[in-house]
Design a protein around this motif. Structure first.
Motif, PDB file in Angstrom:
ATOM      1  N   PHE A  51       0.931  -1.270  -0.113  1.00 55.20           N
ATOM      2  CA  PHE A  51      -0.110   0.135  -0.022  1.00 55.20           C
ATOM      3  C   PHE A  51       0.754   1.045  -0.106  1.00 55.20           C
ATOM      4  CE2 PHE A  51      -3.118  -3.153   1.865  1.00 55.20           C
ATOM      5  CZ  PHE A  51      -3.784  -2.916   1.005  1.00 55.20           C
ATOM      6  N   PRO A  92       2.232   1.866  -5.026  1.00 53.26           N
ATOM      7  CA  PRO A  92       1.547   2.875  -5.902  1.00 53.26           C
ATOM      8  C   PRO A  92       2.716   3.933  -6.369  1.00 53.26           C
ATOM      9  CG  PRO A  92       0.328   2.742  -3.893  1.00 53.26           C
ATOM     10  CD  PRO A  92       1.541   1.802  -3.870  1.00 53.26           C
ATOM     11  N   VAL A 120       5.032   1.308  -9.469  1.00 52.47           N
ATOM     12  CA  VAL A 120       4.200   1.120 -10.879  1.00 52.47           C
ATOM     13  C   VAL A 120       4.318   2.108 -11.702  1.00 52.47           C
ATOM     14  CG1 VAL A 120       1.820   0.524 -11.797  1.00 52.47           C
ATOM     15  CG2 VAL A 120       2.883  -0.902  -9.767  1.00 52.47           C
ATOM     16  N   PRO A 121       3.860   3.554 -11.260  1.00 49.91           N
ATOM     17  CA  PRO A 121       4.210   4.508 -12.105  1.00 49.91           C
ATOM     18  C   PRO A 121       5.603   4.735 -12.173  1.00 49.91           C
ATOM     19  CG  PRO A 121       2.550   5.371 -10.288  1.00 49.91           C
ATOM     20  CD  PRO A 121       3.189   3.866  -9.906  1.00 49.91           C
ATOM     21  N   TRP A 129       6.474   2.229 -15.055  1.00 49.44           N
ATOM     22  CA  TRP A 129       5.887   2.683 -16.143  1.00 49.44           C
ATOM     23  C   TRP A 129       6.531   4.102 -16.901  1.00 49.44           C
ATOM     24  CZ3 TRP A 129       1.635   0.890 -18.782  1.00 49.44           C
ATOM     25  CH2 TRP A 129       0.929   1.563 -19.802  1.00 49.44           C
ATOM     26  N   ALA A 178       1.042  10.581 -10.622  1.00 50.38           N
ATOM     27  CA  ALA A 178       0.342   9.354 -10.476  1.00 50.38           C
ATOM     28  C   ALA A 178       0.202   8.924  -9.052  1.00 50.38           C
ATOM     29  CB  ALA A 178       1.218   8.099 -11.279  1.00 50.38           C
ATOM     30  N   ALA A 179       1.519   8.858  -8.267  1.00 46.34           N
ATOM     31  CA  ALA A 179       1.406   8.556  -7.005  1.00 46.34           C
ATOM     32  C   ALA A 179       0.425   9.527  -6.271  1.00 46.34           C
ATOM     33  CB  ALA A 179       2.648   8.566  -6.276  1.00 46.34           C
ATOM     34  N   THR A 180       0.218  10.645  -6.230  1.00 43.30           N
ATOM     35  CA  THR A 180      -0.456  11.534  -5.529  1.00 43.30           C
ATOM     36  C   THR A 180      -2.025  11.270  -6.117  1.00 43.30           C
ATOM     37  OG1 THR A 180      -0.087  13.190  -7.039  1.00 43.30           O
ATOM     38  CG2 THR A 180       1.145  13.121  -5.146  1.00 43.30           C
ATOM     39  N   ARG A 181      -2.184  11.080  -7.208  1.00 43.98           N
ATOM     40  CA  ARG A 181      -3.595  10.530  -7.599  1.00 43.98           C
ATOM     41  C   ARG A 181      -3.832   9.352  -7.092  1.00 43.98           C
ATOM     42  NH1 ARG A 181      -2.006  14.102 -11.156  1.00 43.98           N
ATOM     43  NH2 ARG A 181      -3.424  15.536 -12.022  1.00 43.98           N
ATOM     44  N   ILE A 182      -3.161   8.393  -6.763  1.00 41.77           N
ATOM     45  CA  ILE A 182      -3.352   6.978  -6.248  1.00 41.77           C
ATOM     46  C   ILE A 182      -3.770   7.096  -4.678  1.00 41.77           C
ATOM     47  CG2 ILE A 182      -2.634   4.831  -6.029  1.00 41.77           C
ATOM     48  CD1 ILE A 182      -1.050   4.917  -8.582  1.00 41.77           C
ATOM     49  N   VAL A 183      -2.830   7.704  -3.941  1.00 43.04           N
ATOM     50  CA  VAL A 183      -2.979   7.729  -2.535  1.00 43.04           C
ATOM     51  C   VAL A 183      -3.095   9.050  -1.979  1.00 43.04           C
ATOM     52  CG1 VAL A 183      -1.739   5.512  -2.083  1.00 43.04           C
ATOM     53  CG2 VAL A 183      -0.575   7.635  -2.356  1.00 43.04           C
ATOM     54  N   LEU A 226       0.517  10.093   1.162  1.00 42.60           N
ATOM     55  CA  LEU A 226       2.032   9.753   0.467  1.00 42.60           C
ATOM     56  C   LEU A 226       2.896  10.279   1.671  1.00 42.60           C
ATOM     57  CD1 LEU A 226       2.839   8.504  -2.053  1.00 42.60           C
ATOM     58  CD2 LEU A 226       3.302  10.715  -3.050  1.00 42.60           C
TER      59      LEU A 226
END
Length: 139
Positions: free
Chosen positions: A25, A29, A32-33, A36, A54-59, A64
């Motif tokens: 968790f 996150p 993976v970005p 990518w 991407a990380a901030t949009r995910i968690v 974070l």
């Protein structure tokens, strides 16, 4: 082995699921970005911006910050600092600053957090508005 690596090994033996949860968790996150971005994006600044976005949009940015800074520092302070202070007495002067800051934060979180939350919400709104406006003008 050093006392610190011995302690880390014992921590992992006692609670491997805690490490697995933090990796799944907390680090997943971000990894993976990042993978990518390495495969798809060109240029390091674009890659870094993509990974952070991407990380901030995910968690979310507060989560974070807690995942990447709070949890490791809490584990360090709670479990590793006593081992370091016991094994290396000269480290007391080096660790005095970070421990004093975390002690101050622990004593003052009840008034600091309600003050920082509105500041964060305002700043995050500004960032989202700027990004949204940039996306609208780009096409």
């Amino acid at each position: 082995m050093t006392p610190v690596t011995d302690t880390l090994a014992v921590m992992f033996e006692k609670a491997p699921e805690a490490f697995a949860v933090w990796i799944l968790f907390g680090l997943f996150p971000i990894l993976v970005p990042a993978i990518w971005a390495v495969v798809i994006e060109r240029g390091m600044p674009r890659r870094a911006r993509f990974v952070v976005a991407a990380a901030t949009r995910i968690v979310g940015q507060p989560a974070l910050l807690i995942i990447l800074v709070g949890v490791p520092f809490f584990v360090f302070e709670l479990l590793l600092v006593p081992v370091i202070l016991d094994a290396y007495p000269l480290s007391r002067t080096i660790l005095r600053g970070p421990l004093a800051v975390s002690n101050w934060l622990a004593r003052n979180w009840f008034w600091l957090l309600p003050l920082l939350w509105p500041v964060w919400v305002g700043y995050a709104t500004y960032l989202v508005r700027r990004e949204w406006h940039g996306a609208r003008t780009d096409g």
